[in-house]
Motif scaffolding. Structure first.
Motif, PDB file in Angstrom:
ATOM      1  N   LEU A 145     -11.124   0.401 -20.988  1.00 52.79           N
ATOM      2  CA  LEU A 145      -9.989   1.320 -20.917  1.00 52.79           C
ATOM      3  C   LEU A 145      -8.708   0.611 -21.328  1.00 52.79           C
ATOM      4  N   THR A 146      -7.791   1.364 -21.921  1.00 46.89           N
ATOM      5  CA  THR A 146      -6.479   0.814 -22.236  1.00 46.89           C
ATOM      6  C   THR A 146      -5.662   0.687 -20.951  1.00 46.89           C
ATOM      7  N   ASP A 147      -4.617  -0.120 -21.009  1.00 48.52           N
ATOM      8  CA  ASP A 147      -3.734  -0.246 -19.846  1.00 48.52           C
ATOM      9  C   ASP A 147      -3.137   1.105 -19.475  1.00 48.52           C
ATOM     10  N   GLN A 148      -2.821   1.921 -20.485  1.00 53.79           N
ATOM     11  CA  GLN A 148      -2.234   3.229 -20.218  1.00 53.79           C
ATOM     12  C   GLN A 148      -3.228   4.137 -19.503  1.00 53.79           C
ATOM     13  N   GLN A 149      -4.498   4.095 -19.914  1.00 50.53           N
ATOM     14  CA  GLN A 149      -5.511   4.904 -19.247  1.00 50.53           C
ATOM     15  C   GLN A 149      -5.695   4.476 -17.795  1.00 50.53           C
ATOM     16  N   VAL A 150      -5.746   3.176 -17.578  1.00 49.84           N
ATOM     17  CA  VAL A 150      -5.917   2.666 -16.220  1.00 49.84           C
ATOM     18  C   VAL A 150      -4.731   3.070 -15.356  1.00 49.84           C
ATOM     19  N   LYS A 151      -3.538   2.944 -15.889  1.00 50.02           N
ATOM     20  CA  LYS A 151      -2.345   3.305 -15.139  1.00 50.02           C
ATOM     21  C   LYS A 151      -2.372   4.777 -14.747  1.00 50.02           C
ATOM     22  N   ALA A 152      -2.786   5.628 -15.669  1.00 45.71           N
ATOM     23  CA  ALA A 152      -2.831   7.066 -15.388  1.00 45.71           C
ATOM     24  C   ALA A 152      -3.882   7.377 -14.325  1.00 45.71           C
ATOM     25  N   LEU A 153      -5.054   6.764 -14.435  1.00 43.41           N
ATOM     26  CA  LEU A 153      -6.110   7.024 -13.458  1.00 43.41           C
ATOM     27  C   LEU A 153      -5.719   6.536 -12.068  1.00 43.41           C
ATOM     28  N   VAL A 154      -5.116   5.358 -12.002  1.00 37.74           N
ATOM     29  CA  VAL A 154      -4.681   4.828 -10.705  1.00 37.74           C
ATOM     30  C   VAL A 154      -3.594   5.720 -10.102  1.00 37.74           C
ATOM     31  N   ALA A 155      -2.702   6.235 -10.942  1.00 42.35           N
ATOM     32  CA  ALA A 155      -1.657   7.138 -10.445  1.00 42.35           C
ATOM     33  C   ALA A 155      -2.278   8.375  -9.811  1.00 42.35           C
ATOM     34  N   PHE A 156      -3.278   8.949 -10.476  1.00 42.24           N
ATOM     35  CA  PHE A 156      -3.959  10.107  -9.896  1.00 42.24           C
ATOM     36  C   PHE A 156      -4.648   9.739  -8.586  1.00 42.24           C
ATOM     37  N   LEU A 157      -5.352   8.631  -8.565  1.00 46.60           N
ATOM     38  CA  LEU A 157      -6.069   8.226  -7.359  1.00 46.60           C
ATOM     39  C   LEU A 157      -5.121   8.001  -6.187  1.00 46.60           C
ATOM     40  N   ASN A 158      -3.921   7.533  -6.460  1.00 47.56           N
ATOM     41  CA  ASN A 158      -2.923   7.371  -5.401  1.00 47.56           C
ATOM     42  C   ASN A 158      -2.515   8.709  -4.795  1.00 47.56           C
ATOM     43  N   SER A 159      -2.619   9.778  -5.572  1.00 55.18           N
ATOM     44  CA  SER A 159      -2.214  11.093  -5.059  1.00 55.18           C
ATOM     45  C   SER A 159      -3.243  11.687  -4.106  1.00 55.18           C
ATOM     46  N   LEU A 160      -4.391  11.019  -3.931  1.00 58.32           N
ATOM     47  CA  LEU A 160      -5.441  11.505  -3.044  1.00 58.32           C
ATOM     48  C   LEU A 160      -5.275  11.027  -1.606  1.00 58.32           C
ATOM     49  N   THR A 161      -4.208  10.297  -1.330  1.00 58.32           N
ATOM     50  CA  THR A 161      -3.968   9.817   0.037  1.00 58.32           C
ATOM     51  C   THR A 161      -3.484  10.964   0.912  1.00 58.32           C
ATOM     52  N   GLY A 162      -4.252  11.264   1.957  1.00 60.37           N
ATOM     53  CA  GLY A 162      -3.911  12.354   2.860  1.00 60.37           C
ATOM     54  C   GLY A 162      -3.175  11.877   4.093  1.00 60.37           C
ATOM     55  N   THR A 163      -3.092  12.742   5.081  1.00 64.32           N
ATOM     56  CA  THR A 163      -2.381  12.419   6.303  1.00 64.32           C
ATOM     57  C   THR A 163      -3.300  12.531   7.510  1.00 64.32           C
ATOM     58  N   TYR A 164      -3.016  11.735   8.519  1.00 63.61           N
ATOM     59  CA  TYR A 164      -3.746  11.821   9.779  1.00 63.61           C
ATOM     60  C   TYR A 164      -2.710  11.797  10.903  1.00 63.61           C
ATOM     61  N   ARG A 165      -2.734  12.828  11.715  1.00 68.49           N
ATOM     62  CA  ARG A 165      -1.780  13.003  12.797  1.00 68.49           C
ATOM     63  C   ARG A 165      -0.340  12.902  12.303  1.00 68.49           C
ATOM     64  N   GLY A 166      -0.109  13.526  11.156  1.00 70.66           N
ATOM     65  CA  GLY A 166       1.239  13.658  10.643  1.00 70.66           C
ATOM     66  C   GLY A 166       1.752  12.491   9.839  1.00 70.66           C
ATOM     67  N   ALA A 167       0.955  11.421   9.700  1.00 69.91           N
ATOM     68  CA  ALA A 167       1.400  10.233   8.961  1.00 69.91           C
ATOM     69  C   ALA A 167       0.434   9.966   7.819  1.00 69.91           C
ATOM     70  N   PRO A 168       0.933   9.444   6.694  1.00 68.43           N
ATOM     71  CA  PRO A 168       0.031   9.115   5.575  1.00 68.43           C
ATOM     72  C   PRO A 168      -0.984   8.047   5.999  1.00 68.43           C
ATOM     73  N   VAL A 169      -2.199   8.205   5.544  1.00 64.76           N
ATOM     74  CA  VAL A 169      -3.228   7.213   5.831  1.00 64.76           C
ATOM     75  C   VAL A 169      -2.820   5.869   5.216  1.00 64.76           C
ATOM     76  N   GLY A 170      -2.931   4.819   5.987  1.00 64.45           N
ATOM     77  CA  GLY A 170      -2.596   3.497   5.492  1.00 64.45           C
ATOM     78  C   GLY A 170      -1.113   3.239   5.291  1.00 64.45           C
ATOM     79  N   GLY A 171      -0.296   4.195   5.660  1.00 61.57           N
ATOM     80  CA  GLY A 171       1.143   4.020   5.487  1.00 61.57           C
ATOM     81  C   GLY A 171       1.601   4.149   4.049  1.00 61.57           C
ATOM     82  N   SER A 172       0.732   4.711   3.166  1.00 62.36           N
ATOM     83  CA  SER A 172       1.103   4.861   1.764  1.00 62.36           C
ATOM     84  C   SER A 172       2.083   6.016   1.602  1.00 62.36           C
ATOM     85  N   PRO A 173       2.875   5.991   0.535  1.00 62.28           N
ATOM     86  CA  PRO A 173       3.832   7.081   0.309  1.00 62.28           C
ATOM     87  C   PRO A 173       3.124   8.373  -0.038  1.00 62.28           C
TER      88      PRO A 173
END
Length: 327
Positions: free
Chosen positions: A299-327
């Motif tokens: 994969l190109t660096d641009q492809q990897v960056k885009a995929l990682v950006a999407f994967l970061n958006s999958l972080t949910g919340t537990y008891r009102g706070a993001p899992v792992g303290g992620s944004p």
């Protein structure tokens, strides 16, 4: 993912993609596929026609059993020598797993496989990397009995708790009787079914909030689909409902087990290190290695960056706070 295995990268050219589809067809004929637990998609998710659906709220449960299960989850008496609790390896204050490549067993030796997160685990159709257990209760009992993890049994745990007046009273309140092995398992299962993490930015987008995703994250999701990643990582848990062989073109990680349950990608940005052997320290590294191992593609660096950006958006919340303290 916790851990990324079965992730699809991309190869250039329609002919290559056709070959990949053929490979996937062969693989799927060689593994047992069972439907994931049905979850009613939201109206917005259905309207978008996406292969991923939002995480629903936790199912209704007896609050006394849930509270008791949570207390047991952090109680070291669930292990034979009182040295560890479920929470010791599945830290719900962070990512539902641990930060270690391999957790340590009762005998002080490293466990063979990287610890999967307990968050959203009940949304998958099997439990564990190898999918040995069909029900949550069977998985809990096996963990209690395993000489590598707890070295105990539900009956032994119940006997310990029966000697504690406070715990005895809690069981009487929740189950109408003193602690029994089946109730220990049921309480832990009741609590674990509440460990779902809705509310990720991606789920908000699925539900119709067009502003929930940044342009780069949406580009990453489109790439995720166009490369074929969503063929294996789909449904409410973004994976977790089929088995795959890893290292198709190049070795990915430890060769055994050869066949693994495709893990969920929910909260994947919080669950490093990755793979069944924990050999990928970062999400960027995991995405690159998956593409090479599974597709013979770089994969190109641009492809990897885009995929990682999407994967970061999958972080949910537990008891009102993001899992792992992620944004």
């Amino acid at each position: 993912m916790r851990r990324l295995t079965g992730f699809r990268g991309a190869g250039p050219g329609a002919g290559y993609r056709g070959g990949l589809i053929a490979i996937c067809a062969v693989l799927l004929c060689c593994v047992e596929v069972t439907p994931a637990p049905s979850q009613p998609p939201s109206a917005h998710a259905f309207d978008r026609g996406e292969p991923i659906t939002p995480i629903p709220a936790a199912p209704a449960a007896d609050p006394l059993k849930v509270a008791l299960g949570e207390k047991l989850f952090g109680d070291r008496r669930v292990s034979h020598d009182n040295s560890r609790a479920c929470q010791s390896c599945h830290d719900i204050a962070t990512n539902g797993a641990s930060q270690k490549r391999h957790d340590v067993g009762l005998n002080g030796a490293e466990l063979a496989l990287n610890t999967l997160t307990v968050f959203n685990s009940t949304l998958s159709f099997r439990f564990g990397w190898e999918g040995k257990f069909r029900t949550l209760e069977a998985d809990i009992e096996a963990s209690l009995q395993s000489q590598h993890t707890m070295g105990s049994s539900a009956a032994e745990v119940a006997a310990k708790l029966d000697a504690d007046p406070d715990m005895r009273d809690r069981f009487v309140a929740a189950y109408g009787r003193r602690p029994e092995g089946a109730d220990v398992v049921d309480a832990l299962a009741s609590f674990q079914r509440t460990l779902v993490t809705p509310g990720s930015r991606f789920d908000r987008w699925l539900k119709g909030d067009d502003a929930a995703l940044l342009a780069g994250e949406l580009d990453g999701y489109r790439l995720f689909k166009s490369l074929g990643c969503s063929a294996c990582h789909q449904g409410v848990n973004v994976g977790g409902n089929l088995f795959e062989r890893h290292g198709i073109f190049h070795p990915l990680a430890s060769p055994e087990p050869r066949i693994l349950r495709v893990p969920s990608l929910r909260n994947v940005a919080t669950t490093a290190p990755y793979f069944h052997d924990g050999s990928a320290p970062t999400l960027d590294d995991a995405v690159r290695k998956m593409a090479l191992a599974q597709l013979n593609a770089t994969l190109t660096d641009q492809q990897v960056k885009a995929l990682v950006a999407f994967l970061n958006s999958l972080t949910g919340t537990y008891r009102g706070a993001p899992v792992g303290g992620s944004p």
